[in-house]
Design a protein around this motif. Structure first.
Motif, PDB file in Angstrom:
ATOM      1  N   GLN A   1       0.819  -1.316   0.053  1.00 24.37           N
ATOM      2  CA  GLN A   1       0.002   0.044  -0.051  1.00 24.37           C
ATOM      3  C   GLN A   1       0.793   1.341   0.218  1.00 24.37           C
ATOM      4  O   GLN A   1       0.368   2.232  -0.707  1.00 24.37           O
TER       5      GLN A   1
ATOM      6  N   ARG B   1       2.239   1.673  -3.540  1.00 26.55           N
ATOM      7  CA  ARG B   1       1.099   2.307  -4.278  1.00 26.55           C
ATOM      8  C   ARG B   1       1.287   3.830  -4.124  1.00 26.55           C
ATOM      9  O   ARG B   1       1.079   4.554  -5.142  1.00 26.55           O
ATOM     10  N   TYR B   2       1.229   4.233  -2.951  1.00 24.16           N
ATOM     11  CA  TYR B   2       1.126   5.733  -2.704  1.00 24.16           C
ATOM     12  C   TYR B   2       2.383   6.343  -3.065  1.00 24.16           C
ATOM     13  O   TYR B   2       2.357   7.552  -3.824  1.00 24.16           O
TER      14      TYR B   2
ATOM     15  N   SER C   1      -6.285   1.928   0.778  1.00 29.51           N
ATOM     16  CA  SER C   1      -5.610   2.711  -0.417  1.00 29.51           C
ATOM     17  C   SER C   1      -6.823   3.535  -0.861  1.00 29.51           C
ATOM     18  O   SER C   1      -6.367   4.487  -1.394  1.00 29.51           O
TER      19      SER C   1
END
Length: 522
Positions: free
Chosen positions: A183, A186-187, A463
Motif C-alpha cells: 500500500q 502504491r502511494y 488505499s
C-alpha cells in the motif's frame, strides 16, 4: 467490369482514408502547458512526435539514467503494445541525456518535434521528473495495463523546468492505521507522478509503534499490535522498511521517518513500564484523543531509549532527515519539553541526521540546521505564529503544512464520508489558493524550504480511502512546491487539474470529484 472494379477500389480507398483519418482528426496532442505541476517555462511550436512500434528509448549517461529509461518503457509498453527497447546512445525516438551542471539536481528540459523527444537533465532525478511530464503529455490511456488504440502523440516544442522548493513532501500516518508495504508503494507511485520528493512516514503514536527496533523489541511486537478502533495493527520489519526506502529511492523520493516525542508515546509507554515516571505501563490505546501521554523527562532510561531508537532508525535511513515530532505534548511541562529537546536533538546529529520537528519545536531551541514543520491554521494565535517566525529569522528552516490548507485528512465538505473537520472544511480551491512564500507573517521567504501535505489516518483504512482524501488536493500541494509563483492561479489550474481526472481513472485512483473542478464529461 473494369469500371465496377475501379468503383469498388475507389470506395474501398475512400473507406480506408475515412477510417484512417478519423482517429487523426480526433488526435490533438495535449498542449505542453497542460501539466501539473505547472512547468517553469513552455515554448510550444513545431510538429508533434508520434510514438510508434519502431520507437526506441536511448539513454546517454549513468546506469541510473538507464534505469529511468527502463521505468519509462515499463510505463509505455502495456498500453501501446510496442517493444520500446532501451538502448545506449541512439538517435531519434525518445532520448534521455545527462549533461553536467546545467539544470540543477532536479531540473530538466524536454524538447519534442517530428524527429523525436529529448529529455535532458544534470542528474537522474531530473530525467525522472521529465519522464513524469512526458507521461502527462500523452493521452490518459497510456496509464492503462492493456493495449489501447492510440495514437501516441506528443506536442512539439520545449519545456524547461526546475522546482521552486527543494522539499516537496507528503506524509502518511501509518500509526493510527497500519498500511502494508504494498500500500505504501502504491502511494509512492502516485506521489512520483507529481514530482513529490519526500515521503514522511509517521511511524509512532499513541495507537501504534510501526518499526522494529532490535534493542527494544516490544515496541513493535506489543506496541504495534493494535490501531484506532482495535484490530491487529502491524509493524514493518527492518527488511520491510528497507524495501520501502529502496522503492521510494527508485522513484526519487527520500523517506523521512518520524518518531513522535515526547508526547504521542502511549504505544511505547505501554510496551515498557520503565519509560513511565511511575513505572506502571498504561494499557494500549485505540482511541483518537491527543495530548495525554509523555515520556518521563527526568529518567536516564528515557535517553537510552531515544538513543537506541534514533541509532537503529538512522542506520536504516539513507536520507538526510529524521523527524522527532514534538507536537501536542500537553502532558509535558514547558521546562521539561525544553530540557528534553535540548538532549534529544544532539542525539539526532550524533547519528548523522538533520532534525525536523513540528513547529512547537520553536518553543524550545531548534538545533542549527533544524527544520520546523508548521501545521497551524490561518487563525492560529499571533503569539504562536510570531514564535515560529522569530525562529525562521534566526535560521530555522520552515516546511509549511497549514492544516486548514493541505492536511489531506480534512473533510472537503460537511458531507465527506471520511476525514475530520477540526481545522475546517478544505475544498480543492482552498487547498491550492495560497502562496508558501508569503504565508507566515514575519517569516522571511528565504526560510521556506518547501511544503508538505500530511494525511492522518484516524478514519483512513485502505488505499481507496487514501486516494479519495489525497486526490485531487495532493496535486495542488505538489504544484505549490514545484511551480514558480508566477504560474499560480486558480482559473488556469482548475483546467489543468480537470485534465488529470481521466488519468486517475486509467490508474484506478478513486478520487473526489469536486464540483469546483470542470471535470471532463466523457
Amino acid at each position: 467490369m473494369a469500371r465496377i472494379l475501379g468503383s469498388l477500389l475507389l470506395v474501398a480507398a475512400a473507406g480506408a482514408f475515412t477510417v484512417g483519418a478519423a482517429p487523426a482528426a480526433r488526435a490533438t496532442p495535449t498542449p505542453l502547458d497542460r501539466v501539473v505541476p505547472a512547468p517553469a517555462s513552455v515554448t510550444p511550436g513545431g510538429s508533434p512526435y508520434r510514438i510508434t512500434r519502431g520507437t526506441r528509448i536511448s539513454v546517454t549517461g549513468s546506469g541510473e539514467a538507464r534505469r529511468v529509461g527502463e521505468y519509462l518503457a515499463a510505463v509505455l509498453r502495456p498500453s501501446t503494445g510496442y517493444p520500446l527497447p532501451v538502448t545506449a546512445n541512439g538517435h531519434g525516438g525518445i532520448r534521455l541525456r545527462i549533461t553536467k551542471g546545467v539544470f540543477g539536481a532536479e531540473g530538466y528540459r524536454l524538447d519534442s518535434g517530428r524527429g523525436g523527444i529529448t529529455i535532458t537533465a544534470s542528474a537522474p532525478a531530473g530525467l525522472f521528473h521529465g519522464v513524469q511530464t512526458l507521461r502527462q503529455l500523452l493521452p490518459a490511456a497510456v496509464e492503462k495495463k492493456s493495449v489501447q488504440p492510440g495514437p501516441w502523440l506528443v506536442a512539439g516544442g520545449t519545456v524547461q523546468d526546475s522546482p521552486r522548493y527543494a522539499y516537496r513532501g507528503a506524509m502518511l500516518d501509518v500509526s493510527r492505521h497500519f498500511f502494508t508495504v504494498a500500500q505504501v508503494k502504491r502511494y509512492i507511485d502516485e506521489l512520483a507522478l507529481y514530482k513529490i520528493n519526500k515521503l514522511h512516514l509517521h511511524l509512532s503514536d499513541d495507537q501504534g509503534w510501526r518499526i522494529a527496533i532490535d534493542s527494544w523489541p516490544r515496541l513493535a511486537t506489543y506496541g504495534g499490535s493494535t490501531q484506532v478502533g482495535g484490530g491487529p495493527g502491524g509493524h514493518y520489519t527492518k527488511a520491510d522498511y528497507r524495501e520501502i526506502v529502496r522503492y521510494a529511492a527508485s522513484r526519487y523520493l527520500e523517506v523521512v521517518p518520524e518518531i513522535d516525542l515526547p508526547g504521542h508515546t502511549n504505544a511505547a509507554l505501554a510496551s515498557y513500564a520503565d519509560l513511565n515516571c511511575d513505572g506502571v505501563a498504561p494499557p494500549l490505546y485505540t482511541g483518537t484523543d491527543v495530548g495525554f501521554s509523555t515520556l518521563c523527562v527526568p529518567k536516564k532510561i528515557t535517553y537510552d531509549f531515544v538513543d537506541d531508537v534514533v541509532r537503529e532508525l538512522a542506520a536504516l535511513t539513507p536520507g538526510r532527515y529524521l523527524h522527532i515530532g514534538g507536537d501536542e505534548a500537553h502532558s509535558t511541562s514547558h521546562a521539561d519539553y525544553v530540557a528534553f529537546m535540548d538532549k534529544v536533538q544532539p542525539v539526532v546529529a550524533k547519528y548523522g541526521k538533520t532534525v525536523i520537528g513540528w513547529h512547537q519545536l520553536t518553543g524550545a531551541t531548534p538545533a542549527p540546521g533544524a527544520l520546523a514543520q508548521y501545521w497551524g491554521l490561518d487563525d492560529t494565535s499571533a503569539e504562536e505564529k510570531a514564535q515560529v517566525a522569530k525562529a525562521a529569522r534566526n535560521g530555522t528552516g520552515l516546511i509549511l503544512s497549514p492544516a486548514d490548507r493541505i492536511y489531506l485528512d480534512m473533510k472537503y465538505t460537511e458531507d465527506t464520508p471520511l476525514g475530520q473537520d477540526w481545522a475546517g472544511l478544505v475544498e480543492v480551491r482552498r487547498s491550492y489558493d495560497w502562496d508558501p512564500g508569503h504565508y507566515l507573517d514575519g517569516a522571511p521567504a528565504s526560510a521556506v524550504r518547501g511544503v508538505e501535505a500530511p494525511l492522518w489516518t484516524e478514519t483512513i483504512t485502505d488505499s481507496a480511502d487514501i486516494e479519495y482524501m489525497a486526490f485531487p488536493r495532493l496535486a495542488g500541494a505538489a504544484e505549490l512546491g514545484w511551480s514558480p509563483a508566477a504560474t499560480h492561479g486558480w482559473d488556469g489550474y482548475k483546467v489543468r487539474l480537470a485534465a488529470q481526472g481521466p488519468r486517475w481513472d486509467a490508474l484506478g485512483i478513486k478520487y473526489y470529484k469536486s464540483p469546483q473542478v470542470p471535470w471532463p464529461t466523457s
